[in-house]
Design an enzyme around this catalytic site. Structure first.
Site, PDB file in Angstrom:
ATOM      1  N   ASP A   1       0.862  -1.181   0.000  1.00  0.00           N
ATOM      2  CA  ASP A   1       0.000   0.000   0.000  1.00  0.00           C
ATOM      3  C   ASP A   1       0.902   1.237   0.000  1.00  0.00           C
ATOM      4  O   ASP A   1       2.098   1.137   0.277  1.00  0.00           O
ATOM      5  CB  ASP A   1      -0.886  -0.052   1.249  1.00  0.00           C
ATOM      6  CG  ASP A   1      -1.826   1.134   1.343  1.00  0.00           C
ATOM      7  OD1 ASP A   1      -2.353   1.548   0.298  1.00  0.00           O
ATOM      8  OD2 ASP A   1      -2.035   1.648   2.459  1.00  0.00           O
ATOM      9  N   LYS A   2       0.336   2.393  -0.309  1.00  0.00           N
ATOM     10  CA  LYS A   2       1.141   3.626  -0.325  1.00  0.00           C
ATOM     11  C   LYS A   2       0.989   4.425   0.960  1.00  0.00           C
ATOM     12  O   LYS A   2       1.926   4.573   1.737  1.00  0.00           O
ATOM     13  CB  LYS A   2       0.749   4.506  -1.521  1.00  0.00           C
ATOM     14  CG  LYS A   2       1.537   5.827  -1.587  1.00  0.00           C
ATOM     15  CD  LYS A   2       1.062   6.719  -2.713  1.00  0.00           C
ATOM     16  CE  LYS A   2      -0.232   7.422  -2.363  1.00  0.00           C
ATOM     17  NZ  LYS A   2      -0.059   8.488  -1.340  1.00  0.00           N
TER      18      LYS A   2
END
Length: 651
Positions: A373-374
């Site tokens: 995920d970012k």
């Protein structure tokens, strides 16, 4: 010595060989992006007439029949909805304890050990029998209690997380458990509440919803907002699992349980995971199957030759077969594996790592792709305002002056507002203060807020403003907000202050060009304007905002790649933001949108093209949780062992 050598080979096998692909169920489930309004206008349908994946009301009622929707359900109607839609939860198939215990003795190695025990009984070799049974029972009991304690921990966690919510039933609000919420219910929510089901906004304050855990969007989204193109009512939609950050409102529930966006993703992952063997266990069992096959063949030949051809007495033949069986099958291997992995899990726990199942320690050594995920994982999850050379200034203002005026138009009392907090943190940093409070206190000695001078943000006017008096007696009006709005306000938005900046026709083109450039570079932007002593409104500048990468992200990704593990970013944030971050951390810039996850047709050629795109892409942006599942499923079908990391619920 032979067994010890085998154990060493088995333990190293997952590290030095790529694991075989494992089929993943549920991989081709369609991604739900939007449900069209139902043709029927009936507010409540009988069981059997209603599709549980659709709401019990047409979405057009949000405009045409809002008053009726706002009345909520009666107790009787809610009971009917439970029959149609079920409870607001993702059902789990719990394994009974007796089955969990029996399962510890049904693997191929366990069955072979049990056969060896039967041979011991047949020749009345009791010392060997008791040794084998102790090993077998120790391994079974260890495995049983490991699984039982893990299940008990999850159950205890769930029991402590029961949430209650004000729900309108029979015309009045009562506090009910969220699992009893059904489509058609009207809920009252306030800032800080977790949205318990997919809902549509009915009435109340302009709200802000934090969807970072679901979509990766760094900033809270406004509700209500402008609808997505060609998708009516999406501007009023609130996803289950998001957090209401600002405002109070009433909403009507449209989907619950497995029919919510996060519920669909959870169910797909649950279907895909099942009770399948891990990579490490599968390697061990494959090796043991070969040993068992060879043992069975050799024992069969031995019995045939010694008993039928040499006419050796049967007890002596069985004793030979027993010796061969015990020598060939690593009887102690299951227990040695359990104990060794338990020690490893304990060491990981001492370092703060949580091992959900023992073989995960060995499986991670086989990993070929890591999906991340970012927001909050690769980045700090804390918006940062830049006042360096990336800041665009106009009319003679400096970046630090633009930032100071933006801080004046920020509410230092509202710590939950991400933009105001980011501006004030940057301002405190620019003046070298130890804290935001110290910086604001020093600034207030130079600029005093006029009575009723501050106008806060709302989703309609999209700006904040403040009237202040400087220590030298000058009167200042400052405003910050969306660049378009700061250049020229819209009288129809009913904002307290309306204006058009000086030299608007010429300046607006230059500002819009700079704003677009910053947007392509992955920045969100904040416009600032200033008016002094009733003079013209002057556009001061554009402040770029970004959720920056963590200080160690770039180095960590480099080390992972050096270990021959590919890294892919999967985020719900905007495409430009994802691409710019990938460039900053040397991840690669081949970032794709969700369109790349959908093959042009069901033909094998187009599906293969889609799979190759996923295999070689550096990441994906603007994805939903079920899209993340699709990416991982494709990689697994390609024979990859895939890791997933992130701070969101869906991760």
């Amino acid at each position: 010595t032979f067994r010890a050598g085998l154990l060493k080979v088995f333990t190293l096998a997952p590290i030095i060989q790529r694991s075989p692909a494992r089929p993943v169920r549920g991989a081709h489930k369609p991604v739900r992006t939007f449900r069209a309004p139902m043709a029927s206008s009936a507010p409540l349908l009988e069981k059997g007439q209603q599709d549980p994946s659709e709401p019990p009301f047409p979405l057009s009622d949000l405009d045409n029949n809002k008053e009726k929707l706002g009345k909520g359900l009666t107790t009787k109607e809610a009971e009917q909805m439970v029959e149609i839609y079920g409870l607001n939860e993702v059902p789990e198939d719990k394994e009974p304890l007796w089955k969990m215990f029996v399962k510890q003795f049904t693997g191929p190695m366990q069955i072979m050990i049990e056969l060896a025990a039967l041979l011991c009984v047949s020749i009345q070799s009791w010392p060997d029998f008791f040794i084998i049974m102790v090993l077998l029972m120790t391994n079974g009991i260890l495995g049983f209690f490991e699984e039982k304690s893990a299940q008990a921990s999850v159950d205890a966690l769930k029991a402590g997380l029961e949430k209650r919510m004000p729900v309108k039933r029979d015309g009045k609000f009562d506090t009910l458990a969220v699992q009893n919420i059904v489509p058609g219910d009207v809920l009252f929510m306030r800032g800080g509440d977790i949205v318990p089901a997919d809902c549509y906004y009915l009435s109340g304050d302009p709200c802000q919803c934090d969807e970072a855990a679901l979509t990766g969007e760094s900033l809270p989204v406004k509700v209500p907002r402008k609808d997505e193109s060609g998708k009516p009512f999406t501007g009023r939609r609130m996803w289950s699992g998001s957090i209401l950050k600002v405002g109070e409102c009433e909403v009507v529930v449209s989907h619950t349980g497995v029919h919510t966006m996060i519920g669909e993703a959870a169910k797909a992952i649950q279907d895909a995971s099942g009770k399948e063997l891990g990579v490490f266990e599968a390697k061990i069992i494959d090796a043991v199957k070969v040993l068992i096959g060879i043992t069975v063949l050799v024992v069969a030949v031995l019995i045939y030759y010694m008993y039928f051809m040499q006419h050796v007495p049967l007890p002596e033949v069985l004793e030979m077969a027993l010796s061969l069986t015990i020598a060939s099958v690593p009887v102690a291997l299951p227990m040695v594996m359990k104990v060794t992995l338990s020690i490893g899990a304990k060491e990981m726990a001492d370092e703060g790592g949580i091992v959900t199942h023992l073989t995960a320690l060995e499986e991670i050594a086989s990993m070929k792709v890591l999906c991340s995920d970012k927001t909050g994982t690769l980045t700090t999850a804390m918006m940062t305002v830049y006042y360096d050379s990336s800041c665009r200034t106009y009319n003679g203002f400096t970046p630090k002056e633009v930032l100071e005026f933006a801080s004046i138009a920020s509410n230092d009392a509202n710590k939950d507002d991400p933009i105001d907090s980011a501006v004030l943190r940057a301002y405190a940093d620019s003046v070298g203060s130890a804290s935001i409070d110290d910086a604001v206190a020093a600034r207030k000695k130079r600029y005093t807020l006029d009575k009723d001078g501050f106008v806060g943000f709302n989703a309609i006017v999209k700006r904040t403003s403040a009237n202040v008096t400087a220590a030298n007696g000058k009167k200042y009006f400052v405003a910050k907000g969306m660049v378009d709005v700061i250049l020229k306000t819209d009288p129809k938005d009913e904002g307290v202050h309306q204006w058009e900046v000086e030299d608007y026709p010429t300046l607006s083109q230059e500002v819009h060009s700079a704003d677009a450039t910053l947007g392509v570079s992955g920045f969100k932007t904040l416009g600032v304007c200033v008016r002094v002593d009733g003079g013209p409104f002057k556009f001061a500048g554009i402040l770029p905002i970004m959720d920056p990468p963590r200080h160690d992200t770039k180095g960590t990704i480099a080390r992972i790649k050096e270990a021959n593990v590919a890294v892919k970013m999967i985020t719900g944030d905007h495409f430009n933001i994802g691409k710019e971050l990938a460039r900053q951390i040397d991840l690669g810039t081949d970032i794709r949108t969700p369109d790349a996850l959908k093959p042009q047709s069901d033909s094998a050629f187009h599906v293969d093209c889609r799979d190759e795109t996923i295999l070689h892409a550096d990441g994906f942006a603007k994805v939903k949780p079920l899209d993340k599942h699709e990416v991982i499923s494709v990689l697994q079908r390609k024979g990859m062992v895939v890791g997933m990391t992130g701070d969101g619920v869906n991760d």
